[in-house]
Design a protein around this motif. Structure first.
Motif, PDB file in Angstrom:
ATOM      1  N   LEU A 119       0.826  -1.198   0.000  1.00  8.89           N
ATOM      2  CA  LEU A 119       0.000   0.000   0.000  1.00  8.89           C
ATOM      3  C   LEU A 119       0.866   1.256   0.000  1.00  8.89           C
ATOM      4  CD1 LEU A 119      -2.605  -1.130   2.638  1.00  8.89           C
ATOM      5  CD2 LEU A 119      -2.952  -0.963   0.191  1.00  8.89           C
ATOM      6  N   GLN A 120       0.304   2.330  -0.502  1.00  9.36           N
ATOM      7  CA  GLN A 120       0.981   3.610  -0.444  1.00  9.36           C
ATOM      8  C   GLN A 120       0.962   4.107   0.991  1.00  9.36           C
ATOM      9  OE1 GLN A 120      -1.261   6.106  -3.038  1.00  9.36           O
ATOM     10  NE2 GLN A 120      -0.869   4.880  -4.828  1.00  9.36           N
ATOM     11  N   LEU A 121       1.733   5.141   1.240  1.00 13.82           N
ATOM     12  CA  LEU A 121       1.752   5.749   2.551  1.00 13.82           C
ATOM     13  C   LEU A 121       0.347   6.192   2.940  1.00 13.82           C
ATOM     14  CD1 LEU A 121       3.734   6.525   4.755  1.00 13.82           C
ATOM     15  CD2 LEU A 121       3.991   8.729   3.655  1.00 13.82           C
ATOM     16  N   ALA A 122       0.022   6.051   4.207  1.00 14.31           N
ATOM     17  CA  ALA A 122      -1.306   6.417   4.698  1.00 14.31           C
ATOM     18  C   ALA A 122      -1.593   7.891   4.468  1.00 14.31           C
ATOM     19  CB  ALA A 122      -1.404   6.110   6.192  1.00 14.31           C
ATOM     20  N   ARG A 123      -2.850   8.163   4.185  1.00  9.78           N
ATOM     21  CA  ARG A 123      -3.343   9.533   4.071  1.00  9.78           C
ATOM     22  C   ARG A 123      -4.482   9.684   5.062  1.00  9.78           C
ATOM     23  NH1 ARG A 123      -3.202  11.468  -2.050  1.00  9.78           N
ATOM     24  NH2 ARG A 123      -4.017  13.270  -0.958  1.00  9.78           N
ATOM     25  N   LEU A 124      -4.619  10.865   5.594  1.00  7.14           N
ATOM     26  CA  LEU A 124      -5.714  11.151   6.513  1.00  7.14           C
ATOM     27  C   LEU A 124      -6.681  12.115   5.866  1.00  7.14           C
ATOM     28  CD1 LEU A 124      -3.927  11.770   9.944  1.00  7.14           C
ATOM     29  CD2 LEU A 124      -4.762   9.623   8.983  1.00  7.14           C
ATOM     30  N   ARG A 125      -7.951  11.899   6.169  1.00  2.00           N
ATOM     31  CA  ARG A 125      -8.982  12.865   5.812  1.00  2.00           C
ATOM     32  C   ARG A 125      -9.990  12.842   6.947  1.00  2.00           C
ATOM     33  NH1 ARG A 125     -13.128   9.738   4.582  1.00  2.00           N
ATOM     34  NH2 ARG A 125     -12.851   7.845   3.370  1.00  2.00           N
ATOM     35  N   PRO A 126     -10.688  13.951   7.175  1.00  2.00           N
ATOM     36  CA  PRO A 126     -11.653  13.952   8.272  1.00  2.00           C
ATOM     37  C   PRO A 126     -12.643  12.794   8.153  1.00  2.00           C
ATOM     38  CG  PRO A 126     -11.337  16.167   7.446  1.00  2.00           C
ATOM     39  CD  PRO A 126     -10.612  15.235   6.495  1.00  2.00           C
ATOM     40  N   LEU A 127     -12.901  12.151   9.272  1.00  2.13           N
ATOM     41  CA  LEU A 127     -13.866  11.060   9.329  1.00  2.13           C
ATOM     42  C   LEU A 127     -15.245  11.584   8.945  1.00  2.13           C
ATOM     43  CD1 LEU A 127     -13.990   8.048  10.239  1.00  2.13           C
ATOM     44  CD2 LEU A 127     -14.730   8.897  12.462  1.00  2.13           C
ATOM     45  N   SER A 128     -16.024  10.758   8.262  1.00  2.42           N
ATOM     46  CA  SER A 128     -17.349  11.136   7.791  1.00  2.42           C
ATOM     47  C   SER A 128     -18.325   9.997   8.056  1.00  2.42           C
ATOM     48  CB  SER A 128     -17.272  11.413   6.287  1.00  2.42           C
ATOM     49  OG  SER A 128     -18.545  11.453   5.705  1.00  2.42           O
ATOM     50  N   LEU A 129     -19.607  10.342   8.190  1.00  5.52           N
ATOM     51  CA  LEU A 129     -20.629   9.299   8.357  1.00  5.52           C
ATOM     52  C   LEU A 129     -20.613   8.295   7.212  1.00  5.52           C
ATOM     53  CD1 LEU A 129     -23.781  11.089   9.811  1.00  5.52           C
ATOM     54  CD2 LEU A 129     -22.431   9.263  10.852  1.00  5.52           C
ATOM     55  N   THR A 130     -20.187   8.739   6.032  1.00  9.82           N
ATOM     56  CA  THR A 130     -20.127   7.827   4.887  1.00  9.82           C
ATOM     57  C   THR A 130     -19.049   6.758   5.059  1.00  9.82           C
ATOM     58  OG1 THR A 130     -18.638   9.300   3.671  1.00  9.82           O
ATOM     59  CG2 THR A 130     -21.013   9.593   3.297  1.00  9.82           C
ATOM     60  N   ASP A 131     -18.168   6.899   6.061  1.00  9.97           N
ATOM     61  CA  ASP A 131     -17.128   5.897   6.323  1.00  9.97           C
ATOM     62  C   ASP A 131     -17.651   4.699   7.110  1.00  9.97           C
ATOM     63  OD1 ASP A 131     -14.920   7.216   5.077  1.00  9.97           O
ATOM     64  OD2 ASP A 131     -14.842   8.590   6.789  1.00  9.97           O
ATOM     65  N   ALA A 132     -18.861   4.793   7.645  1.00  8.98           N
ATOM     66  CA  ALA A 132     -19.382   3.739   8.521  1.00  8.98           C
ATOM     67  C   ALA A 132     -19.381   2.372   7.850  1.00  8.98           C
ATOM     68  CB  ALA A 132     -20.784   4.099   9.006  1.00  8.98           C
ATOM     69  N   GLU A 133     -19.801   2.304   6.598  1.00 10.48           N
ATOM     70  CA  GLU A 133     -19.878   1.003   5.921  1.00 10.48           C
ATOM     71  C   GLU A 133     -18.499   0.365   5.769  1.00 10.48           C
ATOM     72  OE1 GLU A 133     -21.850  -1.019   1.953  1.00 10.48           O
ATOM     73  OE2 GLU A 133     -22.331   1.066   2.445  1.00 10.48           O
ATOM     74  N   ALA A 134     -17.496   1.161   5.387  1.00 12.78           N
ATOM     75  CA  ALA A 134     -16.132   0.628   5.228  1.00 12.78           C
ATOM     76  C   ALA A 134     -15.521   0.243   6.568  1.00 12.78           C
ATOM     77  CB  ALA A 134     -15.257   1.655   4.515  1.00 12.78           C
ATOM     78  N   LEU A 135     -15.933   0.916   7.646  1.00 10.37           N
ATOM     79  CA  LEU A 135     -15.364   0.644   8.964  1.00 10.37           C
ATOM     80  C   LEU A 135     -16.064  -0.497   9.707  1.00 10.37           C
ATOM     81  CD1 LEU A 135     -14.717   4.307  10.107  1.00 10.37           C
ATOM     82  CD2 LEU A 135     -12.984   2.565   9.578  1.00 10.37           C
ATOM     83  N   LEU A 136     -17.254  -0.877   9.267  1.00  6.66           N
ATOM     84  CA  LEU A 136     -17.982  -1.947   9.953  1.00  6.66           C
ATOM     85  C   LEU A 136     -17.174  -3.252  10.049  1.00  6.66           C
ATOM     86  CD1 LEU A 136     -20.478  -2.941  11.426  1.00  6.66           C
ATOM     87  CD2 LEU A 136     -21.524  -3.411   9.187  1.00  6.66           C
ATOM     88  N   PRO A 137     -16.497  -3.715   8.985  1.00  8.57           N
ATOM     89  CA  PRO A 137     -15.700  -4.939   9.135  1.00  8.57           C
ATOM     90  C   PRO A 137     -14.554  -4.794  10.146  1.00  8.57           C
ATOM     91  CG  PRO A 137     -16.012  -4.401   6.814  1.00  8.57           C
ATOM     92  CD  PRO A 137     -16.518  -3.237   7.603  1.00  8.57           C
ATOM     93  N   VAL A 138     -14.029  -3.583  10.314  1.00  8.36           N
ATOM     94  CA  VAL A 138     -12.953  -3.341  11.280  1.00  8.36           C
ATOM     95  C   VAL A 138     -13.517  -3.424  12.691  1.00  8.36           C
ATOM     96  CG1 VAL A 138     -11.205  -1.685  12.051  1.00  8.36           C
ATOM     97  CG2 VAL A 138     -11.788  -1.840   9.613  1.00  8.36           C
TER      98      VAL A 138
END
Length: 175
Positions: A4-23
């Protein structure tokens, strides 16, 4: 899978919930977190919403590999007061071991200690979480102590070890 490329940060958003559910739904990933696994998308949305900042700068950031990429985890500041804050991080186990948390935490330290001029960032780590302890030590965090039965999760008290970084220490490490 390619690196993977180096990590990037962006402000957390409600739209991230689906991608974060498996975590956040993974028992193994959640064993050192402040609460047990998340069971539903609605519950995940609630957890994300609790970490969004209504006014002022963001305190929680999605860890991605591209500015518009899916959230692979998050890094956040919490309990901000008197120039001090805790920092937390979590990452999808499928992408661990590639330096993403290290890169994300370094960016968070830059934001907190250099841009926002906080004085001290601490990490509250389960003493059995050897990966987080190694990360803290390798990044220059200072061990501050072992607190017996200081953390209550699901009716059970757990120990915590604390590591911290002062703003001037981080600036010296960054050169």
């Amino acid at each position: 899978m390619p690196p993977l490329q180096l990590a990037r940060l962006r402000p957390l958003s409600l739209t991230d919930a689906e991608a974060l559910l498996p975590v956040f739904g993974d028992e193994d990933t959640m064993r050192y977190w402040s609460h047990g696994p998340v069971a539903s998308l609605d519950e995940m949305r609630e957890k994300v919403a609790q970490n969004l900042t209504a006014n002022g700068p963001p305190t929680a950031y999605a860890i991605t590999c591209a500015a518009d990429g899916p959230a692979l985890g998050w890094v956040s500041l919490y309990d901000i007061r008197n120039g001090n804050a805790g920092a937390g991080y979590i990452l999808n186990k499928a992408v661990r071991g590639r330096g993403l948390v290290r890169a994300a935490l370094a960016q968070l330290l830059d934001i907190a200690l250099c841009e926002r001029n906080l004085h001290r960032i601490y990490l509250d780590i389960d003493p059995e979480n050897s990966a987080s302890i190694r990360l803290a030590q390798s990044m220059g965090f200072r061990w501050e102590g072992h607190f017996k039965e200081s953390f209550l999760r699901d009716g059970v008290y757990y120990d915590s070890v604390f590591y911290a970084m002062l703003a001037h220490e981080w600036r010296a490490l960054r050169g």
